[in-house]
Design an enzyme around this catalytic site. Structure first.
Site, PDB file in Angstrom:
ATOM      1  N   GLN A  85      81.614  23.135  24.055  1.00  0.00           N
ATOM      2  CA  GLN A  85      81.781  23.938  25.274  1.00  0.00           C
ATOM      3  C   GLN A  85      81.891  25.439  24.999  1.00  0.00           C
ATOM      4  O   GLN A  85      81.489  26.254  25.819  1.00  0.00           O
ATOM      5  CB  GLN A  85      83.009  23.463  26.053  1.00  0.00           C
ATOM      6  N   HIS A 136      76.220  13.382  35.251  1.00  0.00           N
ATOM      7  CA  HIS A 136      76.804  14.594  34.659  1.00  0.00           C
ATOM      8  C   HIS A 136      78.238  14.749  35.146  1.00  0.00           C
ATOM      9  O   HIS A 136      78.489  15.036  36.314  1.00  0.00           O
ATOM     10  CB  HIS A 136      75.995  15.832  35.047  1.00  0.00           C
ATOM     11  N   GLU A 188      73.018  27.633  33.062  1.00  0.00           N
ATOM     12  CA  GLU A 188      73.927  27.576  34.209  1.00  0.00           C
ATOM     13  C   GLU A 188      74.403  29.004  34.495  1.00  0.00           C
ATOM     14  O   GLU A 188      75.527  29.392  34.206  1.00  0.00           O
ATOM     15  CB  GLU A 188      75.111  26.651  33.926  1.00  0.00           C
ATOM     16  N   HIS A 197      82.654  15.584  33.702  1.00  0.00           N
ATOM     17  CA  HIS A 197      83.593  16.037  32.669  1.00  0.00           C
ATOM     18  C   HIS A 197      84.894  15.253  32.833  1.00  0.00           C
ATOM     19  O   HIS A 197      85.842  15.712  33.464  1.00  0.00           O
ATOM     20  CB  HIS A 197      83.836  17.544  32.787  1.00  0.00           C
ATOM     21  N   HIS A 257      73.852  21.410  28.852  1.00  0.00           N
ATOM     22  CA  HIS A 257      74.088  22.411  29.883  1.00  0.00           C
ATOM     23  C   HIS A 257      73.095  23.534  29.596  1.00  0.00           C
ATOM     24  O   HIS A 257      73.159  24.150  28.529  1.00  0.00           O
ATOM     25  CB  HIS A 257      75.504  22.968  29.797  1.00  0.00           C
ATOM     26  N   ASP A 275      79.697  16.325  38.343  1.00  0.00           N
ATOM     27  CA  ASP A 275      80.163  17.371  37.443  1.00  0.00           C
ATOM     28  C   ASP A 275      81.688  17.403  37.327  1.00  0.00           C
ATOM     29  O   ASP A 275      82.227  17.206  36.251  1.00  0.00           O
ATOM     30  CB  ASP A 275      79.636  18.744  37.874  1.00  0.00           C
TER      31      ASP A 275
END
Length: 430
Positions: free
Chosen positions: A153, A58, A214, A60, A211, A310
């Site tokens: 997102q 995971h 969270e 970005h 996701h 992440d």
């Protein structure tokens, strides 16, 4: 018989000692003691650990190494990070995404990190991140397995063009369907987004990585919907729920119902210890919630748990070094998984478990597996986490692609040793 590479006298993660690993044509040909043959290159492991490569399930990458652009996240909070990313997206270019991502991949290789699943924002109508990371995936394919997740997102329904952009990204070659149901305007919209995104994945034969929950809100329960949709659409084993932090705030009775549903649906769970412990519980005074999902409980139900990094030096997280051993260390501390067996389990959360979640072919140290592995300055997996062990050598397809000198301090103390090797401090069990 001749080999391209032979690693001698290695310790393996399963506890075997004094093992040789012979490689030819990019594959492992033999894993046993006392191999003798004509060899192109020999590495003496010297009783150190040889491990399959580290995996980050995971990440970005479209935002990595952008810390300070267009300004610094002064508060260090999630909300300021989201606002910053919105500002950065406006000025993002494909070349900038490619440059930063390739630079991060260099760091990853030096850390023995050879497989990464990265979410890429598709709520930019220009699809700048998608274009950049598709280019990066092609450039690094010989040394990093890079999976791309189409990530809406700003929310599939909250963003007017998110679904159109997501479908376009998949048509362009993005691998996996992503989502963020807890960021939709309502719980109903979140549940609808889970259903729609799973349907898209089922129609296209793709994996899913969302996701999910969270948040510190115990009523954010989209993981239940994700498990249901996985069962309904026959996606078992192809779906991952990332973060799942609301579970640390849920009541125990509900969790006792939820975990069997996740296990039955064969949904993978991906925790992100560094980020979860940093961003969650921000509204608490004391006692303060830990943020990380219920890893030990998931383990007891046989749910496949992986850890992700992440973020590294981006709008949400100013720290990070691409070191999955740091991630494993934080994970075991937050979850209080300090038995010998539990520490070994946390090592698996950055190696074997994410390999399963990402459906990586040929991963491992068995005969026939890809000749991809890391030589660490540590005796075993527990010591590797404790030391954040130096990567002495990184091997991809049977070729050494990175080396780091052993960590060793020089002392000038009367009557004491001239050198200190941190790996020599390993305990002697039994």
């Amino acid at each position: 018989m001749s080999f391209d590479l032979l690693v001698k006298n290695a310790n393996l993660p399963d506890g075997r000692h004094g093992i040789d690993i012979a490689c030819r044509n990019g594959r492992i040909e033999a894993v046993e003691a006392g191999i003798t043959a004509d060899v192109g290159q020999v590495i003496d492991a010297g009783g150190h650990l040889v491990s399959p490569p580290f995996i980050d399930s995971h990440f970005h990458m479209d935002a990595t190494l952008s810390l300070g652009l267009p300004r610094m996240n002064r508060s260090g909070t999630l909300l300021e990070g989201i606002a910053l990313w919105g500002e950065l997206k406006e000025i993002l270019t494909v070349d900038a995404v490619v440059e930063r991502a390739l630079r991060y991949c260099d760091l990853a290789v030096s850390q023995g990190l050879l497989a990464i699943r990265t979410h890429v924002d598709v709520c930019d109508d220009r699809l700048t991140g998608v274009k950049g990371l598709l280019e990066v995936r092609e450039k690094v394919k010989d040394y990093i397995d890079l999976q791309l997740v189409a990530f809406p997102q700003d929310g599939l329904y909250r963003s007017a063009t998110a679904e159109k952009n997501l479908l376009t990204a998949l048509d362009m070659g993005v691998d996996i369907v992503g989502g963020i149901p807890h960021f939709e305007r309502t719980m109903d919209d979140g549940a609808r987004s889970v259903a729609r995104l799973c349907e898209i994945a089922a129609e296209r034969g793709l994996m899913v990585d969302m996701h999910c929950d969270e948040t510190d809100d115990p009523m954010s329960r989209h993981i239940e919907t994700l498990a249901y949709q996985t069962q309904r659409l026959g996606l078992q084993g192809r779906v991952a729920g990332s973060h799942l932090t609301s579970m640390h705030s849920m009541d125990n009775y509900y969790v006792s119902k939820l975990l069997p549903l996740i296990a039955e649906a064969e949904v993978h769970a991906i925790a992100n210890p560094l980020i979860n412990i940093t961003l969650q519980g921000r509204h608490d005074t004391y006692p303060k919630r830990r943020g990380q999902t219920r890893v030990p409980e998931m383990r007891s139900y046989g749910i496949n748990v992986a850890f992700g990094h992440d973020c590294v030096m981006d709008p949400w997280y100013s720290m990070g070094s691409g070191d999955m051993l740091e991630v494993a260390s934080m994970g075991l501390h937050v979850a209080q998984m300090t038995s010998r067996d539990a520490i070994r389990y946390c090592y698996d959360c950055v190696t074997a478990h994410p390999a399963k979640a990402m459906n990586l072919d040929g991963y491992g140290l068995d005969k026939g597996c890809k000749a991809d592995f890391v030589l660490l300055q540590a005796r075993d997996t527990i010591e590797a986490i404790r030391l954040k062990a130096t990567r002495l050598a990184v091997v991809k397809s049977g070729k050494v692609i990175a080396t780091t000198p052993a960590r060793q301090a020089q002392l000038t103390l009367p009557g004491r040793p001239a050198q200190v090797d941190p790996a020599s401090y390993a305990p002697h069990e039994g």
